[in-house]
Design a protein around this motif. Structure first.
Motif, short mmCIF file in Angstrom:
data_model
loop_
_atom_site.label_atom_id
_atom_site.label_comp_id
_atom_site.label_asym_id
_atom_site.label_seq_id
_atom_site.Cartn_x
_atom_site.Cartn_y
_atom_site.Cartn_z
N VAL A 15 28.42 -29.55 32.76
CA VAL A 15 29.03 -30.85 31.35
C VAL A 15 27.62 -31.49 30.91
CG1 VAL A 15 31.10 -31.92 32.11
CG2 VAL A 15 30.30 -30.48 33.36
N ASP A 16 28.32 -31.13 28.89
CA ASP A 16 27.76 -32.13 28.76
C ASP A 16 28.42 -32.18 27.53
OD1 ASP A 16 25.91 -33.27 27.02
OD2 ASP A 16 24.68 -33.55 28.80
N ASP A 17 28.72 -33.46 26.83
CA ASP A 17 29.15 -33.44 25.31
C ASP A 17 27.94 -33.27 24.13
OD1 ASP A 17 27.58 -35.78 25.81
OD2 ASP A 17 29.10 -37.02 24.04
N ALA A 18 27.31 -32.96 24.55
CA ALA A 18 25.76 -32.52 22.99
C ALA A 18 25.51 -30.93 23.42
CB ALA A 18 25.08 -33.37 23.61
N MET A 19 26.41 -30.16 22.85
CA MET A 19 26.08 -28.34 23.14
C MET A 19 24.03 -28.29 23.33
SD MET A 19 27.11 -25.58 23.21
CE MET A 19 29.42 -26.13 22.78
N GLU A 20 23.47 -29.06 21.76
CA GLU A 20 22.18 -28.56 22.20
C GLU A 20 21.74 -28.84 23.27
OE1 GLU A 20 22.61 -33.28 20.41
OE2 GLU A 20 23.76 -31.21 20.49
N ASN A 21 22.42 -29.83 24.80
CA ASN A 21 21.65 -29.87 25.92
C ASN A 21 22.48 -28.67 26.72
OD1 ASN A 21 20.58 -32.38 25.36
ND2 ASN A 21 22.69 -33.76 25.94
N ILE A 22 23.90 -28.74 26.67
CA ILE A 22 24.05 -27.19 27.09
C ILE A 22 23.62 -25.74 27.06
CG2 ILE A 22 26.36 -25.50 26.90
CD1 ILE A 22 27.93 -28.21 27.41
N GLN A 23 23.08 -26.16 25.54
CA GLN A 23 22.14 -24.98 25.06
C GLN A 23 20.77 -24.87 25.62
OE1 GLN A 23 21.98 -25.05 21.34
NE2 GLN A 23 23.84 -23.96 20.43
N ILE A 24 20.29 -25.57 26.09
CA ILE A 24 18.79 -25.90 26.65
C ILE A 24 18.66 -25.95 28.36
CG2 ILE A 24 17.17 -27.13 27.15
CD1 ILE A 24 17.34 -28.87 24.97
N LEU A 25 19.81 -26.14 28.43
CA LEU A 25 19.97 -25.63 30.05
C LEU A 25 20.26 -24.82 30.90
CD1 LEU A 25 21.86 -28.58 31.31
CD2 LEU A 25 19.67 -27.63 32.87
N HIS A 26 21.10 -23.80 29.38
CA HIS A 26 21.73 -22.35 29.51
C HIS A 26 20.19 -21.40 29.45
CE1 HIS A 26 23.09 -18.27 28.47
NE2 HIS A 26 24.02 -18.92 28.89
N ASP A 31 19.33 -16.44 32.35
CA ASP A 31 18.61 -15.67 32.88
C ASP A 31 18.81 -14.84 34.66
OD1 ASP A 31 17.74 -15.21 30.72
OD2 ASP A 31 15.30 -16.03 30.41
N GLU A 32 19.30 -16.43 35.85
CA GLU A 32 19.63 -15.89 36.94
C GLU A 32 20.52 -16.28 37.34
OE1 GLU A 32 16.42 -18.21 38.75
OE2 GLU A 32 14.41 -17.21 38.29
N HIS A 33 21.25 -16.79 36.94
CA HIS A 33 22.86 -17.45 37.11
C HIS A 33 23.98 -17.33 36.20
CE1 HIS A 33 20.46 -19.62 40.34
NE2 HIS A 33 19.97 -19.81 39.22
N ASP A 34 25.13 -17.86 36.27
CA ASP A 34 26.72 -17.11 35.89
C ASP A 34 26.66 -18.30 35.27
OD1 ASP A 34 28.74 -16.63 34.30
OD2 ASP A 34 30.12 -16.35 36.19
N VAL A 35 26.81 -18.89 33.71
CA VAL A 35 26.89 -19.80 33.37
C VAL A 35 28.27 -20.36 32.79
CG1 VAL A 35 25.58 -21.60 31.81
CG2 VAL A 35 24.18 -20.13 33.03
N LEU A 36 28.39 -21.75 32.91
CA LEU A 36 29.53 -21.33 32.01
C LEU A 36 29.19 -23.11 32.05
CD1 LEU A 36 32.77 -20.94 35.51
CD2 LEU A 36 32.04 -19.29 33.10
N PHE A 37 30.64 -23.44 30.91
CA PHE A 37 30.10 -25.16 30.64
C PHE A 37 31.37 -25.51 30.41
CE2 PHE A 37 30.00 -22.20 26.35
CZ PHE A 37 30.91 -23.31 25.47
N ALA A 38 31.37 -27.04 29.86
CA ALA A 38 32.42 -27.82 29.98
C ALA A 38 31.86 -29.07 28.62
CB ALA A 38 33.14 -28.37 29.92
N LEU A 39 32.53 -28.80 27.26
CA LEU A 39 31.99 -30.64 26.44
C LEU A 39 33.19 -31.73 26.78
CD1 LEU A 39 32.23 -28.58 23.53
CD2 LEU A 39 30.40 -28.97 24.64
N ASP A 40 33.33 -32.36 28.42
CA ASP A 40 34.26 -32.99 28.30
C ASP A 40 34.97 -33.00 29.52
OD1 ASP A 40 37.51 -32.21 28.54
OD2 ASP A 40 36.79 -31.75 26.82
N GLY A 41 34.88 -34.08 30.64
CA GLY A 41 35.68 -34.02 32.03
C GLY A 41 36.25 -33.27 31.94
N VAL A 42 37.42 -33.64 31.22
CA VAL A 42 39.03 -32.87 31.98
C VAL A 42 38.63 -31.70 31.67
CG1 VAL A 42 40.99 -32.61 30.96
CG2 VAL A 42 40.80 -34.82 30.95
N LYS A 43 37.98 -30.77 30.31
CA LYS A 43 38.40 -29.56 31.13
C LYS A 43 37.33 -28.86 32.12
CE LYS A 43 37.61 -25.41 29.17
NZ LYS A 43 39.45 -23.67 28.68
N ALA A 44 36.34 -29.65 32.24
CA ALA A 44 35.39 -29.76 33.56
C ALA A 44 36.11 -29.74 34.71
CB ALA A 44 34.29 -30.48 33.74
#
Length: 307
Positions: A15-26, A31-44
């Protein structure tokens, strides 16, 4: 690595409002985990309810609902409170870390982060989550039959009632009693009685095939089958299958006044959860119908629908 393998390694919600941070963590974790993402708290929170991640990596500073509010909302939810949270944030003051931990976070990582540290802390939290889940599963399982116990049933009934109320969908319940079980124990002994309970439970479990269906030992020779989002017609279909599965076992019951083999009686109720009824009413209605099924000859079900 397949999607199934990734899911087995743990589902992580970033959960991060900056897509670049999500991309880095992804890139670090994908490679090892099923990754989901949200850009705001409500969606999270929506994703957490629907996807049930094993771990949440949460930014603190976001527009609207910030990370501290998201974490507090997770901890306040009976359905989501067991999901561990790691804050991954540009905040670095001890006061911020303290605030995150007080909100319910399990760990705190400051940006810019070290990749090896992120992986190690994610691995630690996932391991602890699996251990906690295993212990909880043991505490919620009937040791004789291997199905859920009454405590687990009560917890699940409450959560599924709320979920069906939010979604506007029905909730069905089947209360099941093994007919003349005391006579069975008297005739064949308690060891055979235990074996009978195990075999009947296994047969009924085959009728609870959807992920949210739940069979529980309700007490003694009584069981409960919870069927979320199933209407009266669907619940009746399941009740018929339960009768058939138990009959297929053909377990001899020489002293039964009902049949020469083990049978079951059932009370089946479908109810639309709302402000004018409660989960306790659902259970009482099913119990009343079970009594009627037993009084009218056993080896049968009685069904009703409300709302």
């Amino acid at each position: 690595m397949s999607w199934t393998d990734l899911a087995a390694n743990g589902r992580i919600l970033i959960v991060d409002d900056a897509m670049e941070n999500i991309q880095i963590l992804h890139h670090v974790l994908g490679d090892e985990h099923d990754v989901l993402f949200a850009l705001d708290g409500v969606k999270a929170l929506e994703l957490a309810r629907n996807q049930r991640p094993d771990l949440i990596l949460l930014d603190a500073v976001m527009p609207g609902m910030d990370g501290f509010e998201v974490c507090a909302a997770l901890r306040a939810s009976a359905e989501l409170s067991s999901i561990p949270v790691i804050f991954v944030t540009a905040l670095s003051n001890p006061e911020d870390e303290t605030r995150a931990l007080e909100a319910g976070a399990m760990d705190f990582i400051s940006k810019p982060f070290n990749v090896a540290v992120v992986k190690a802390r994610v691995r630690t939290q996932l391991t602890l989550k699996r251990q906690a889940d295993a212990m909880r599963e043991l505490s919620l399982t009937d040791s004789l039959t291997g199905v859920s116990n009454r405590r687990s049933f009560s917890d699940t009934l409450d959560s599924e009632w709320r979920s069906c109320m939010r979604a506007g969908t029905p909730l069905s319940l089947v209360l099941i009693d093994i007919d003349h079980f005391k006579l069975y124990n008297d005739s064949y002994g308690h060891q055979a009685g235990d074996s009978c309970l195990q075999q009947v439970a296994a047969a009924m479990q085959r009728c609870a095939q959807r992920p949210h269906d739940m069979l529980a030992r309700y007490g003694g020779e009584e069981f409960a089958l919870l069927l979320p989002q199933v209407d009266a017609s669907g619940a009746e279909t399941v009740a018929r299958r339960l009768l058939e599965e138990v009959a297929t076992l053909a377990l001899p019951h020489r002293n039964s006044p009902t049949s020469d083999h083990v049978t079951i009686s059932m009370g089946v109720v479908c109810m639309q959860p709302g402000a004018d009824n409660t989960s306790a009413q659902l259970v009482r209605a099913a119990d009343t119908l079970l009594y009627e099924a037993k009084e009218s000859g056993r080896n049968r079900y009685r069904i009703a629908s409300y709302g």
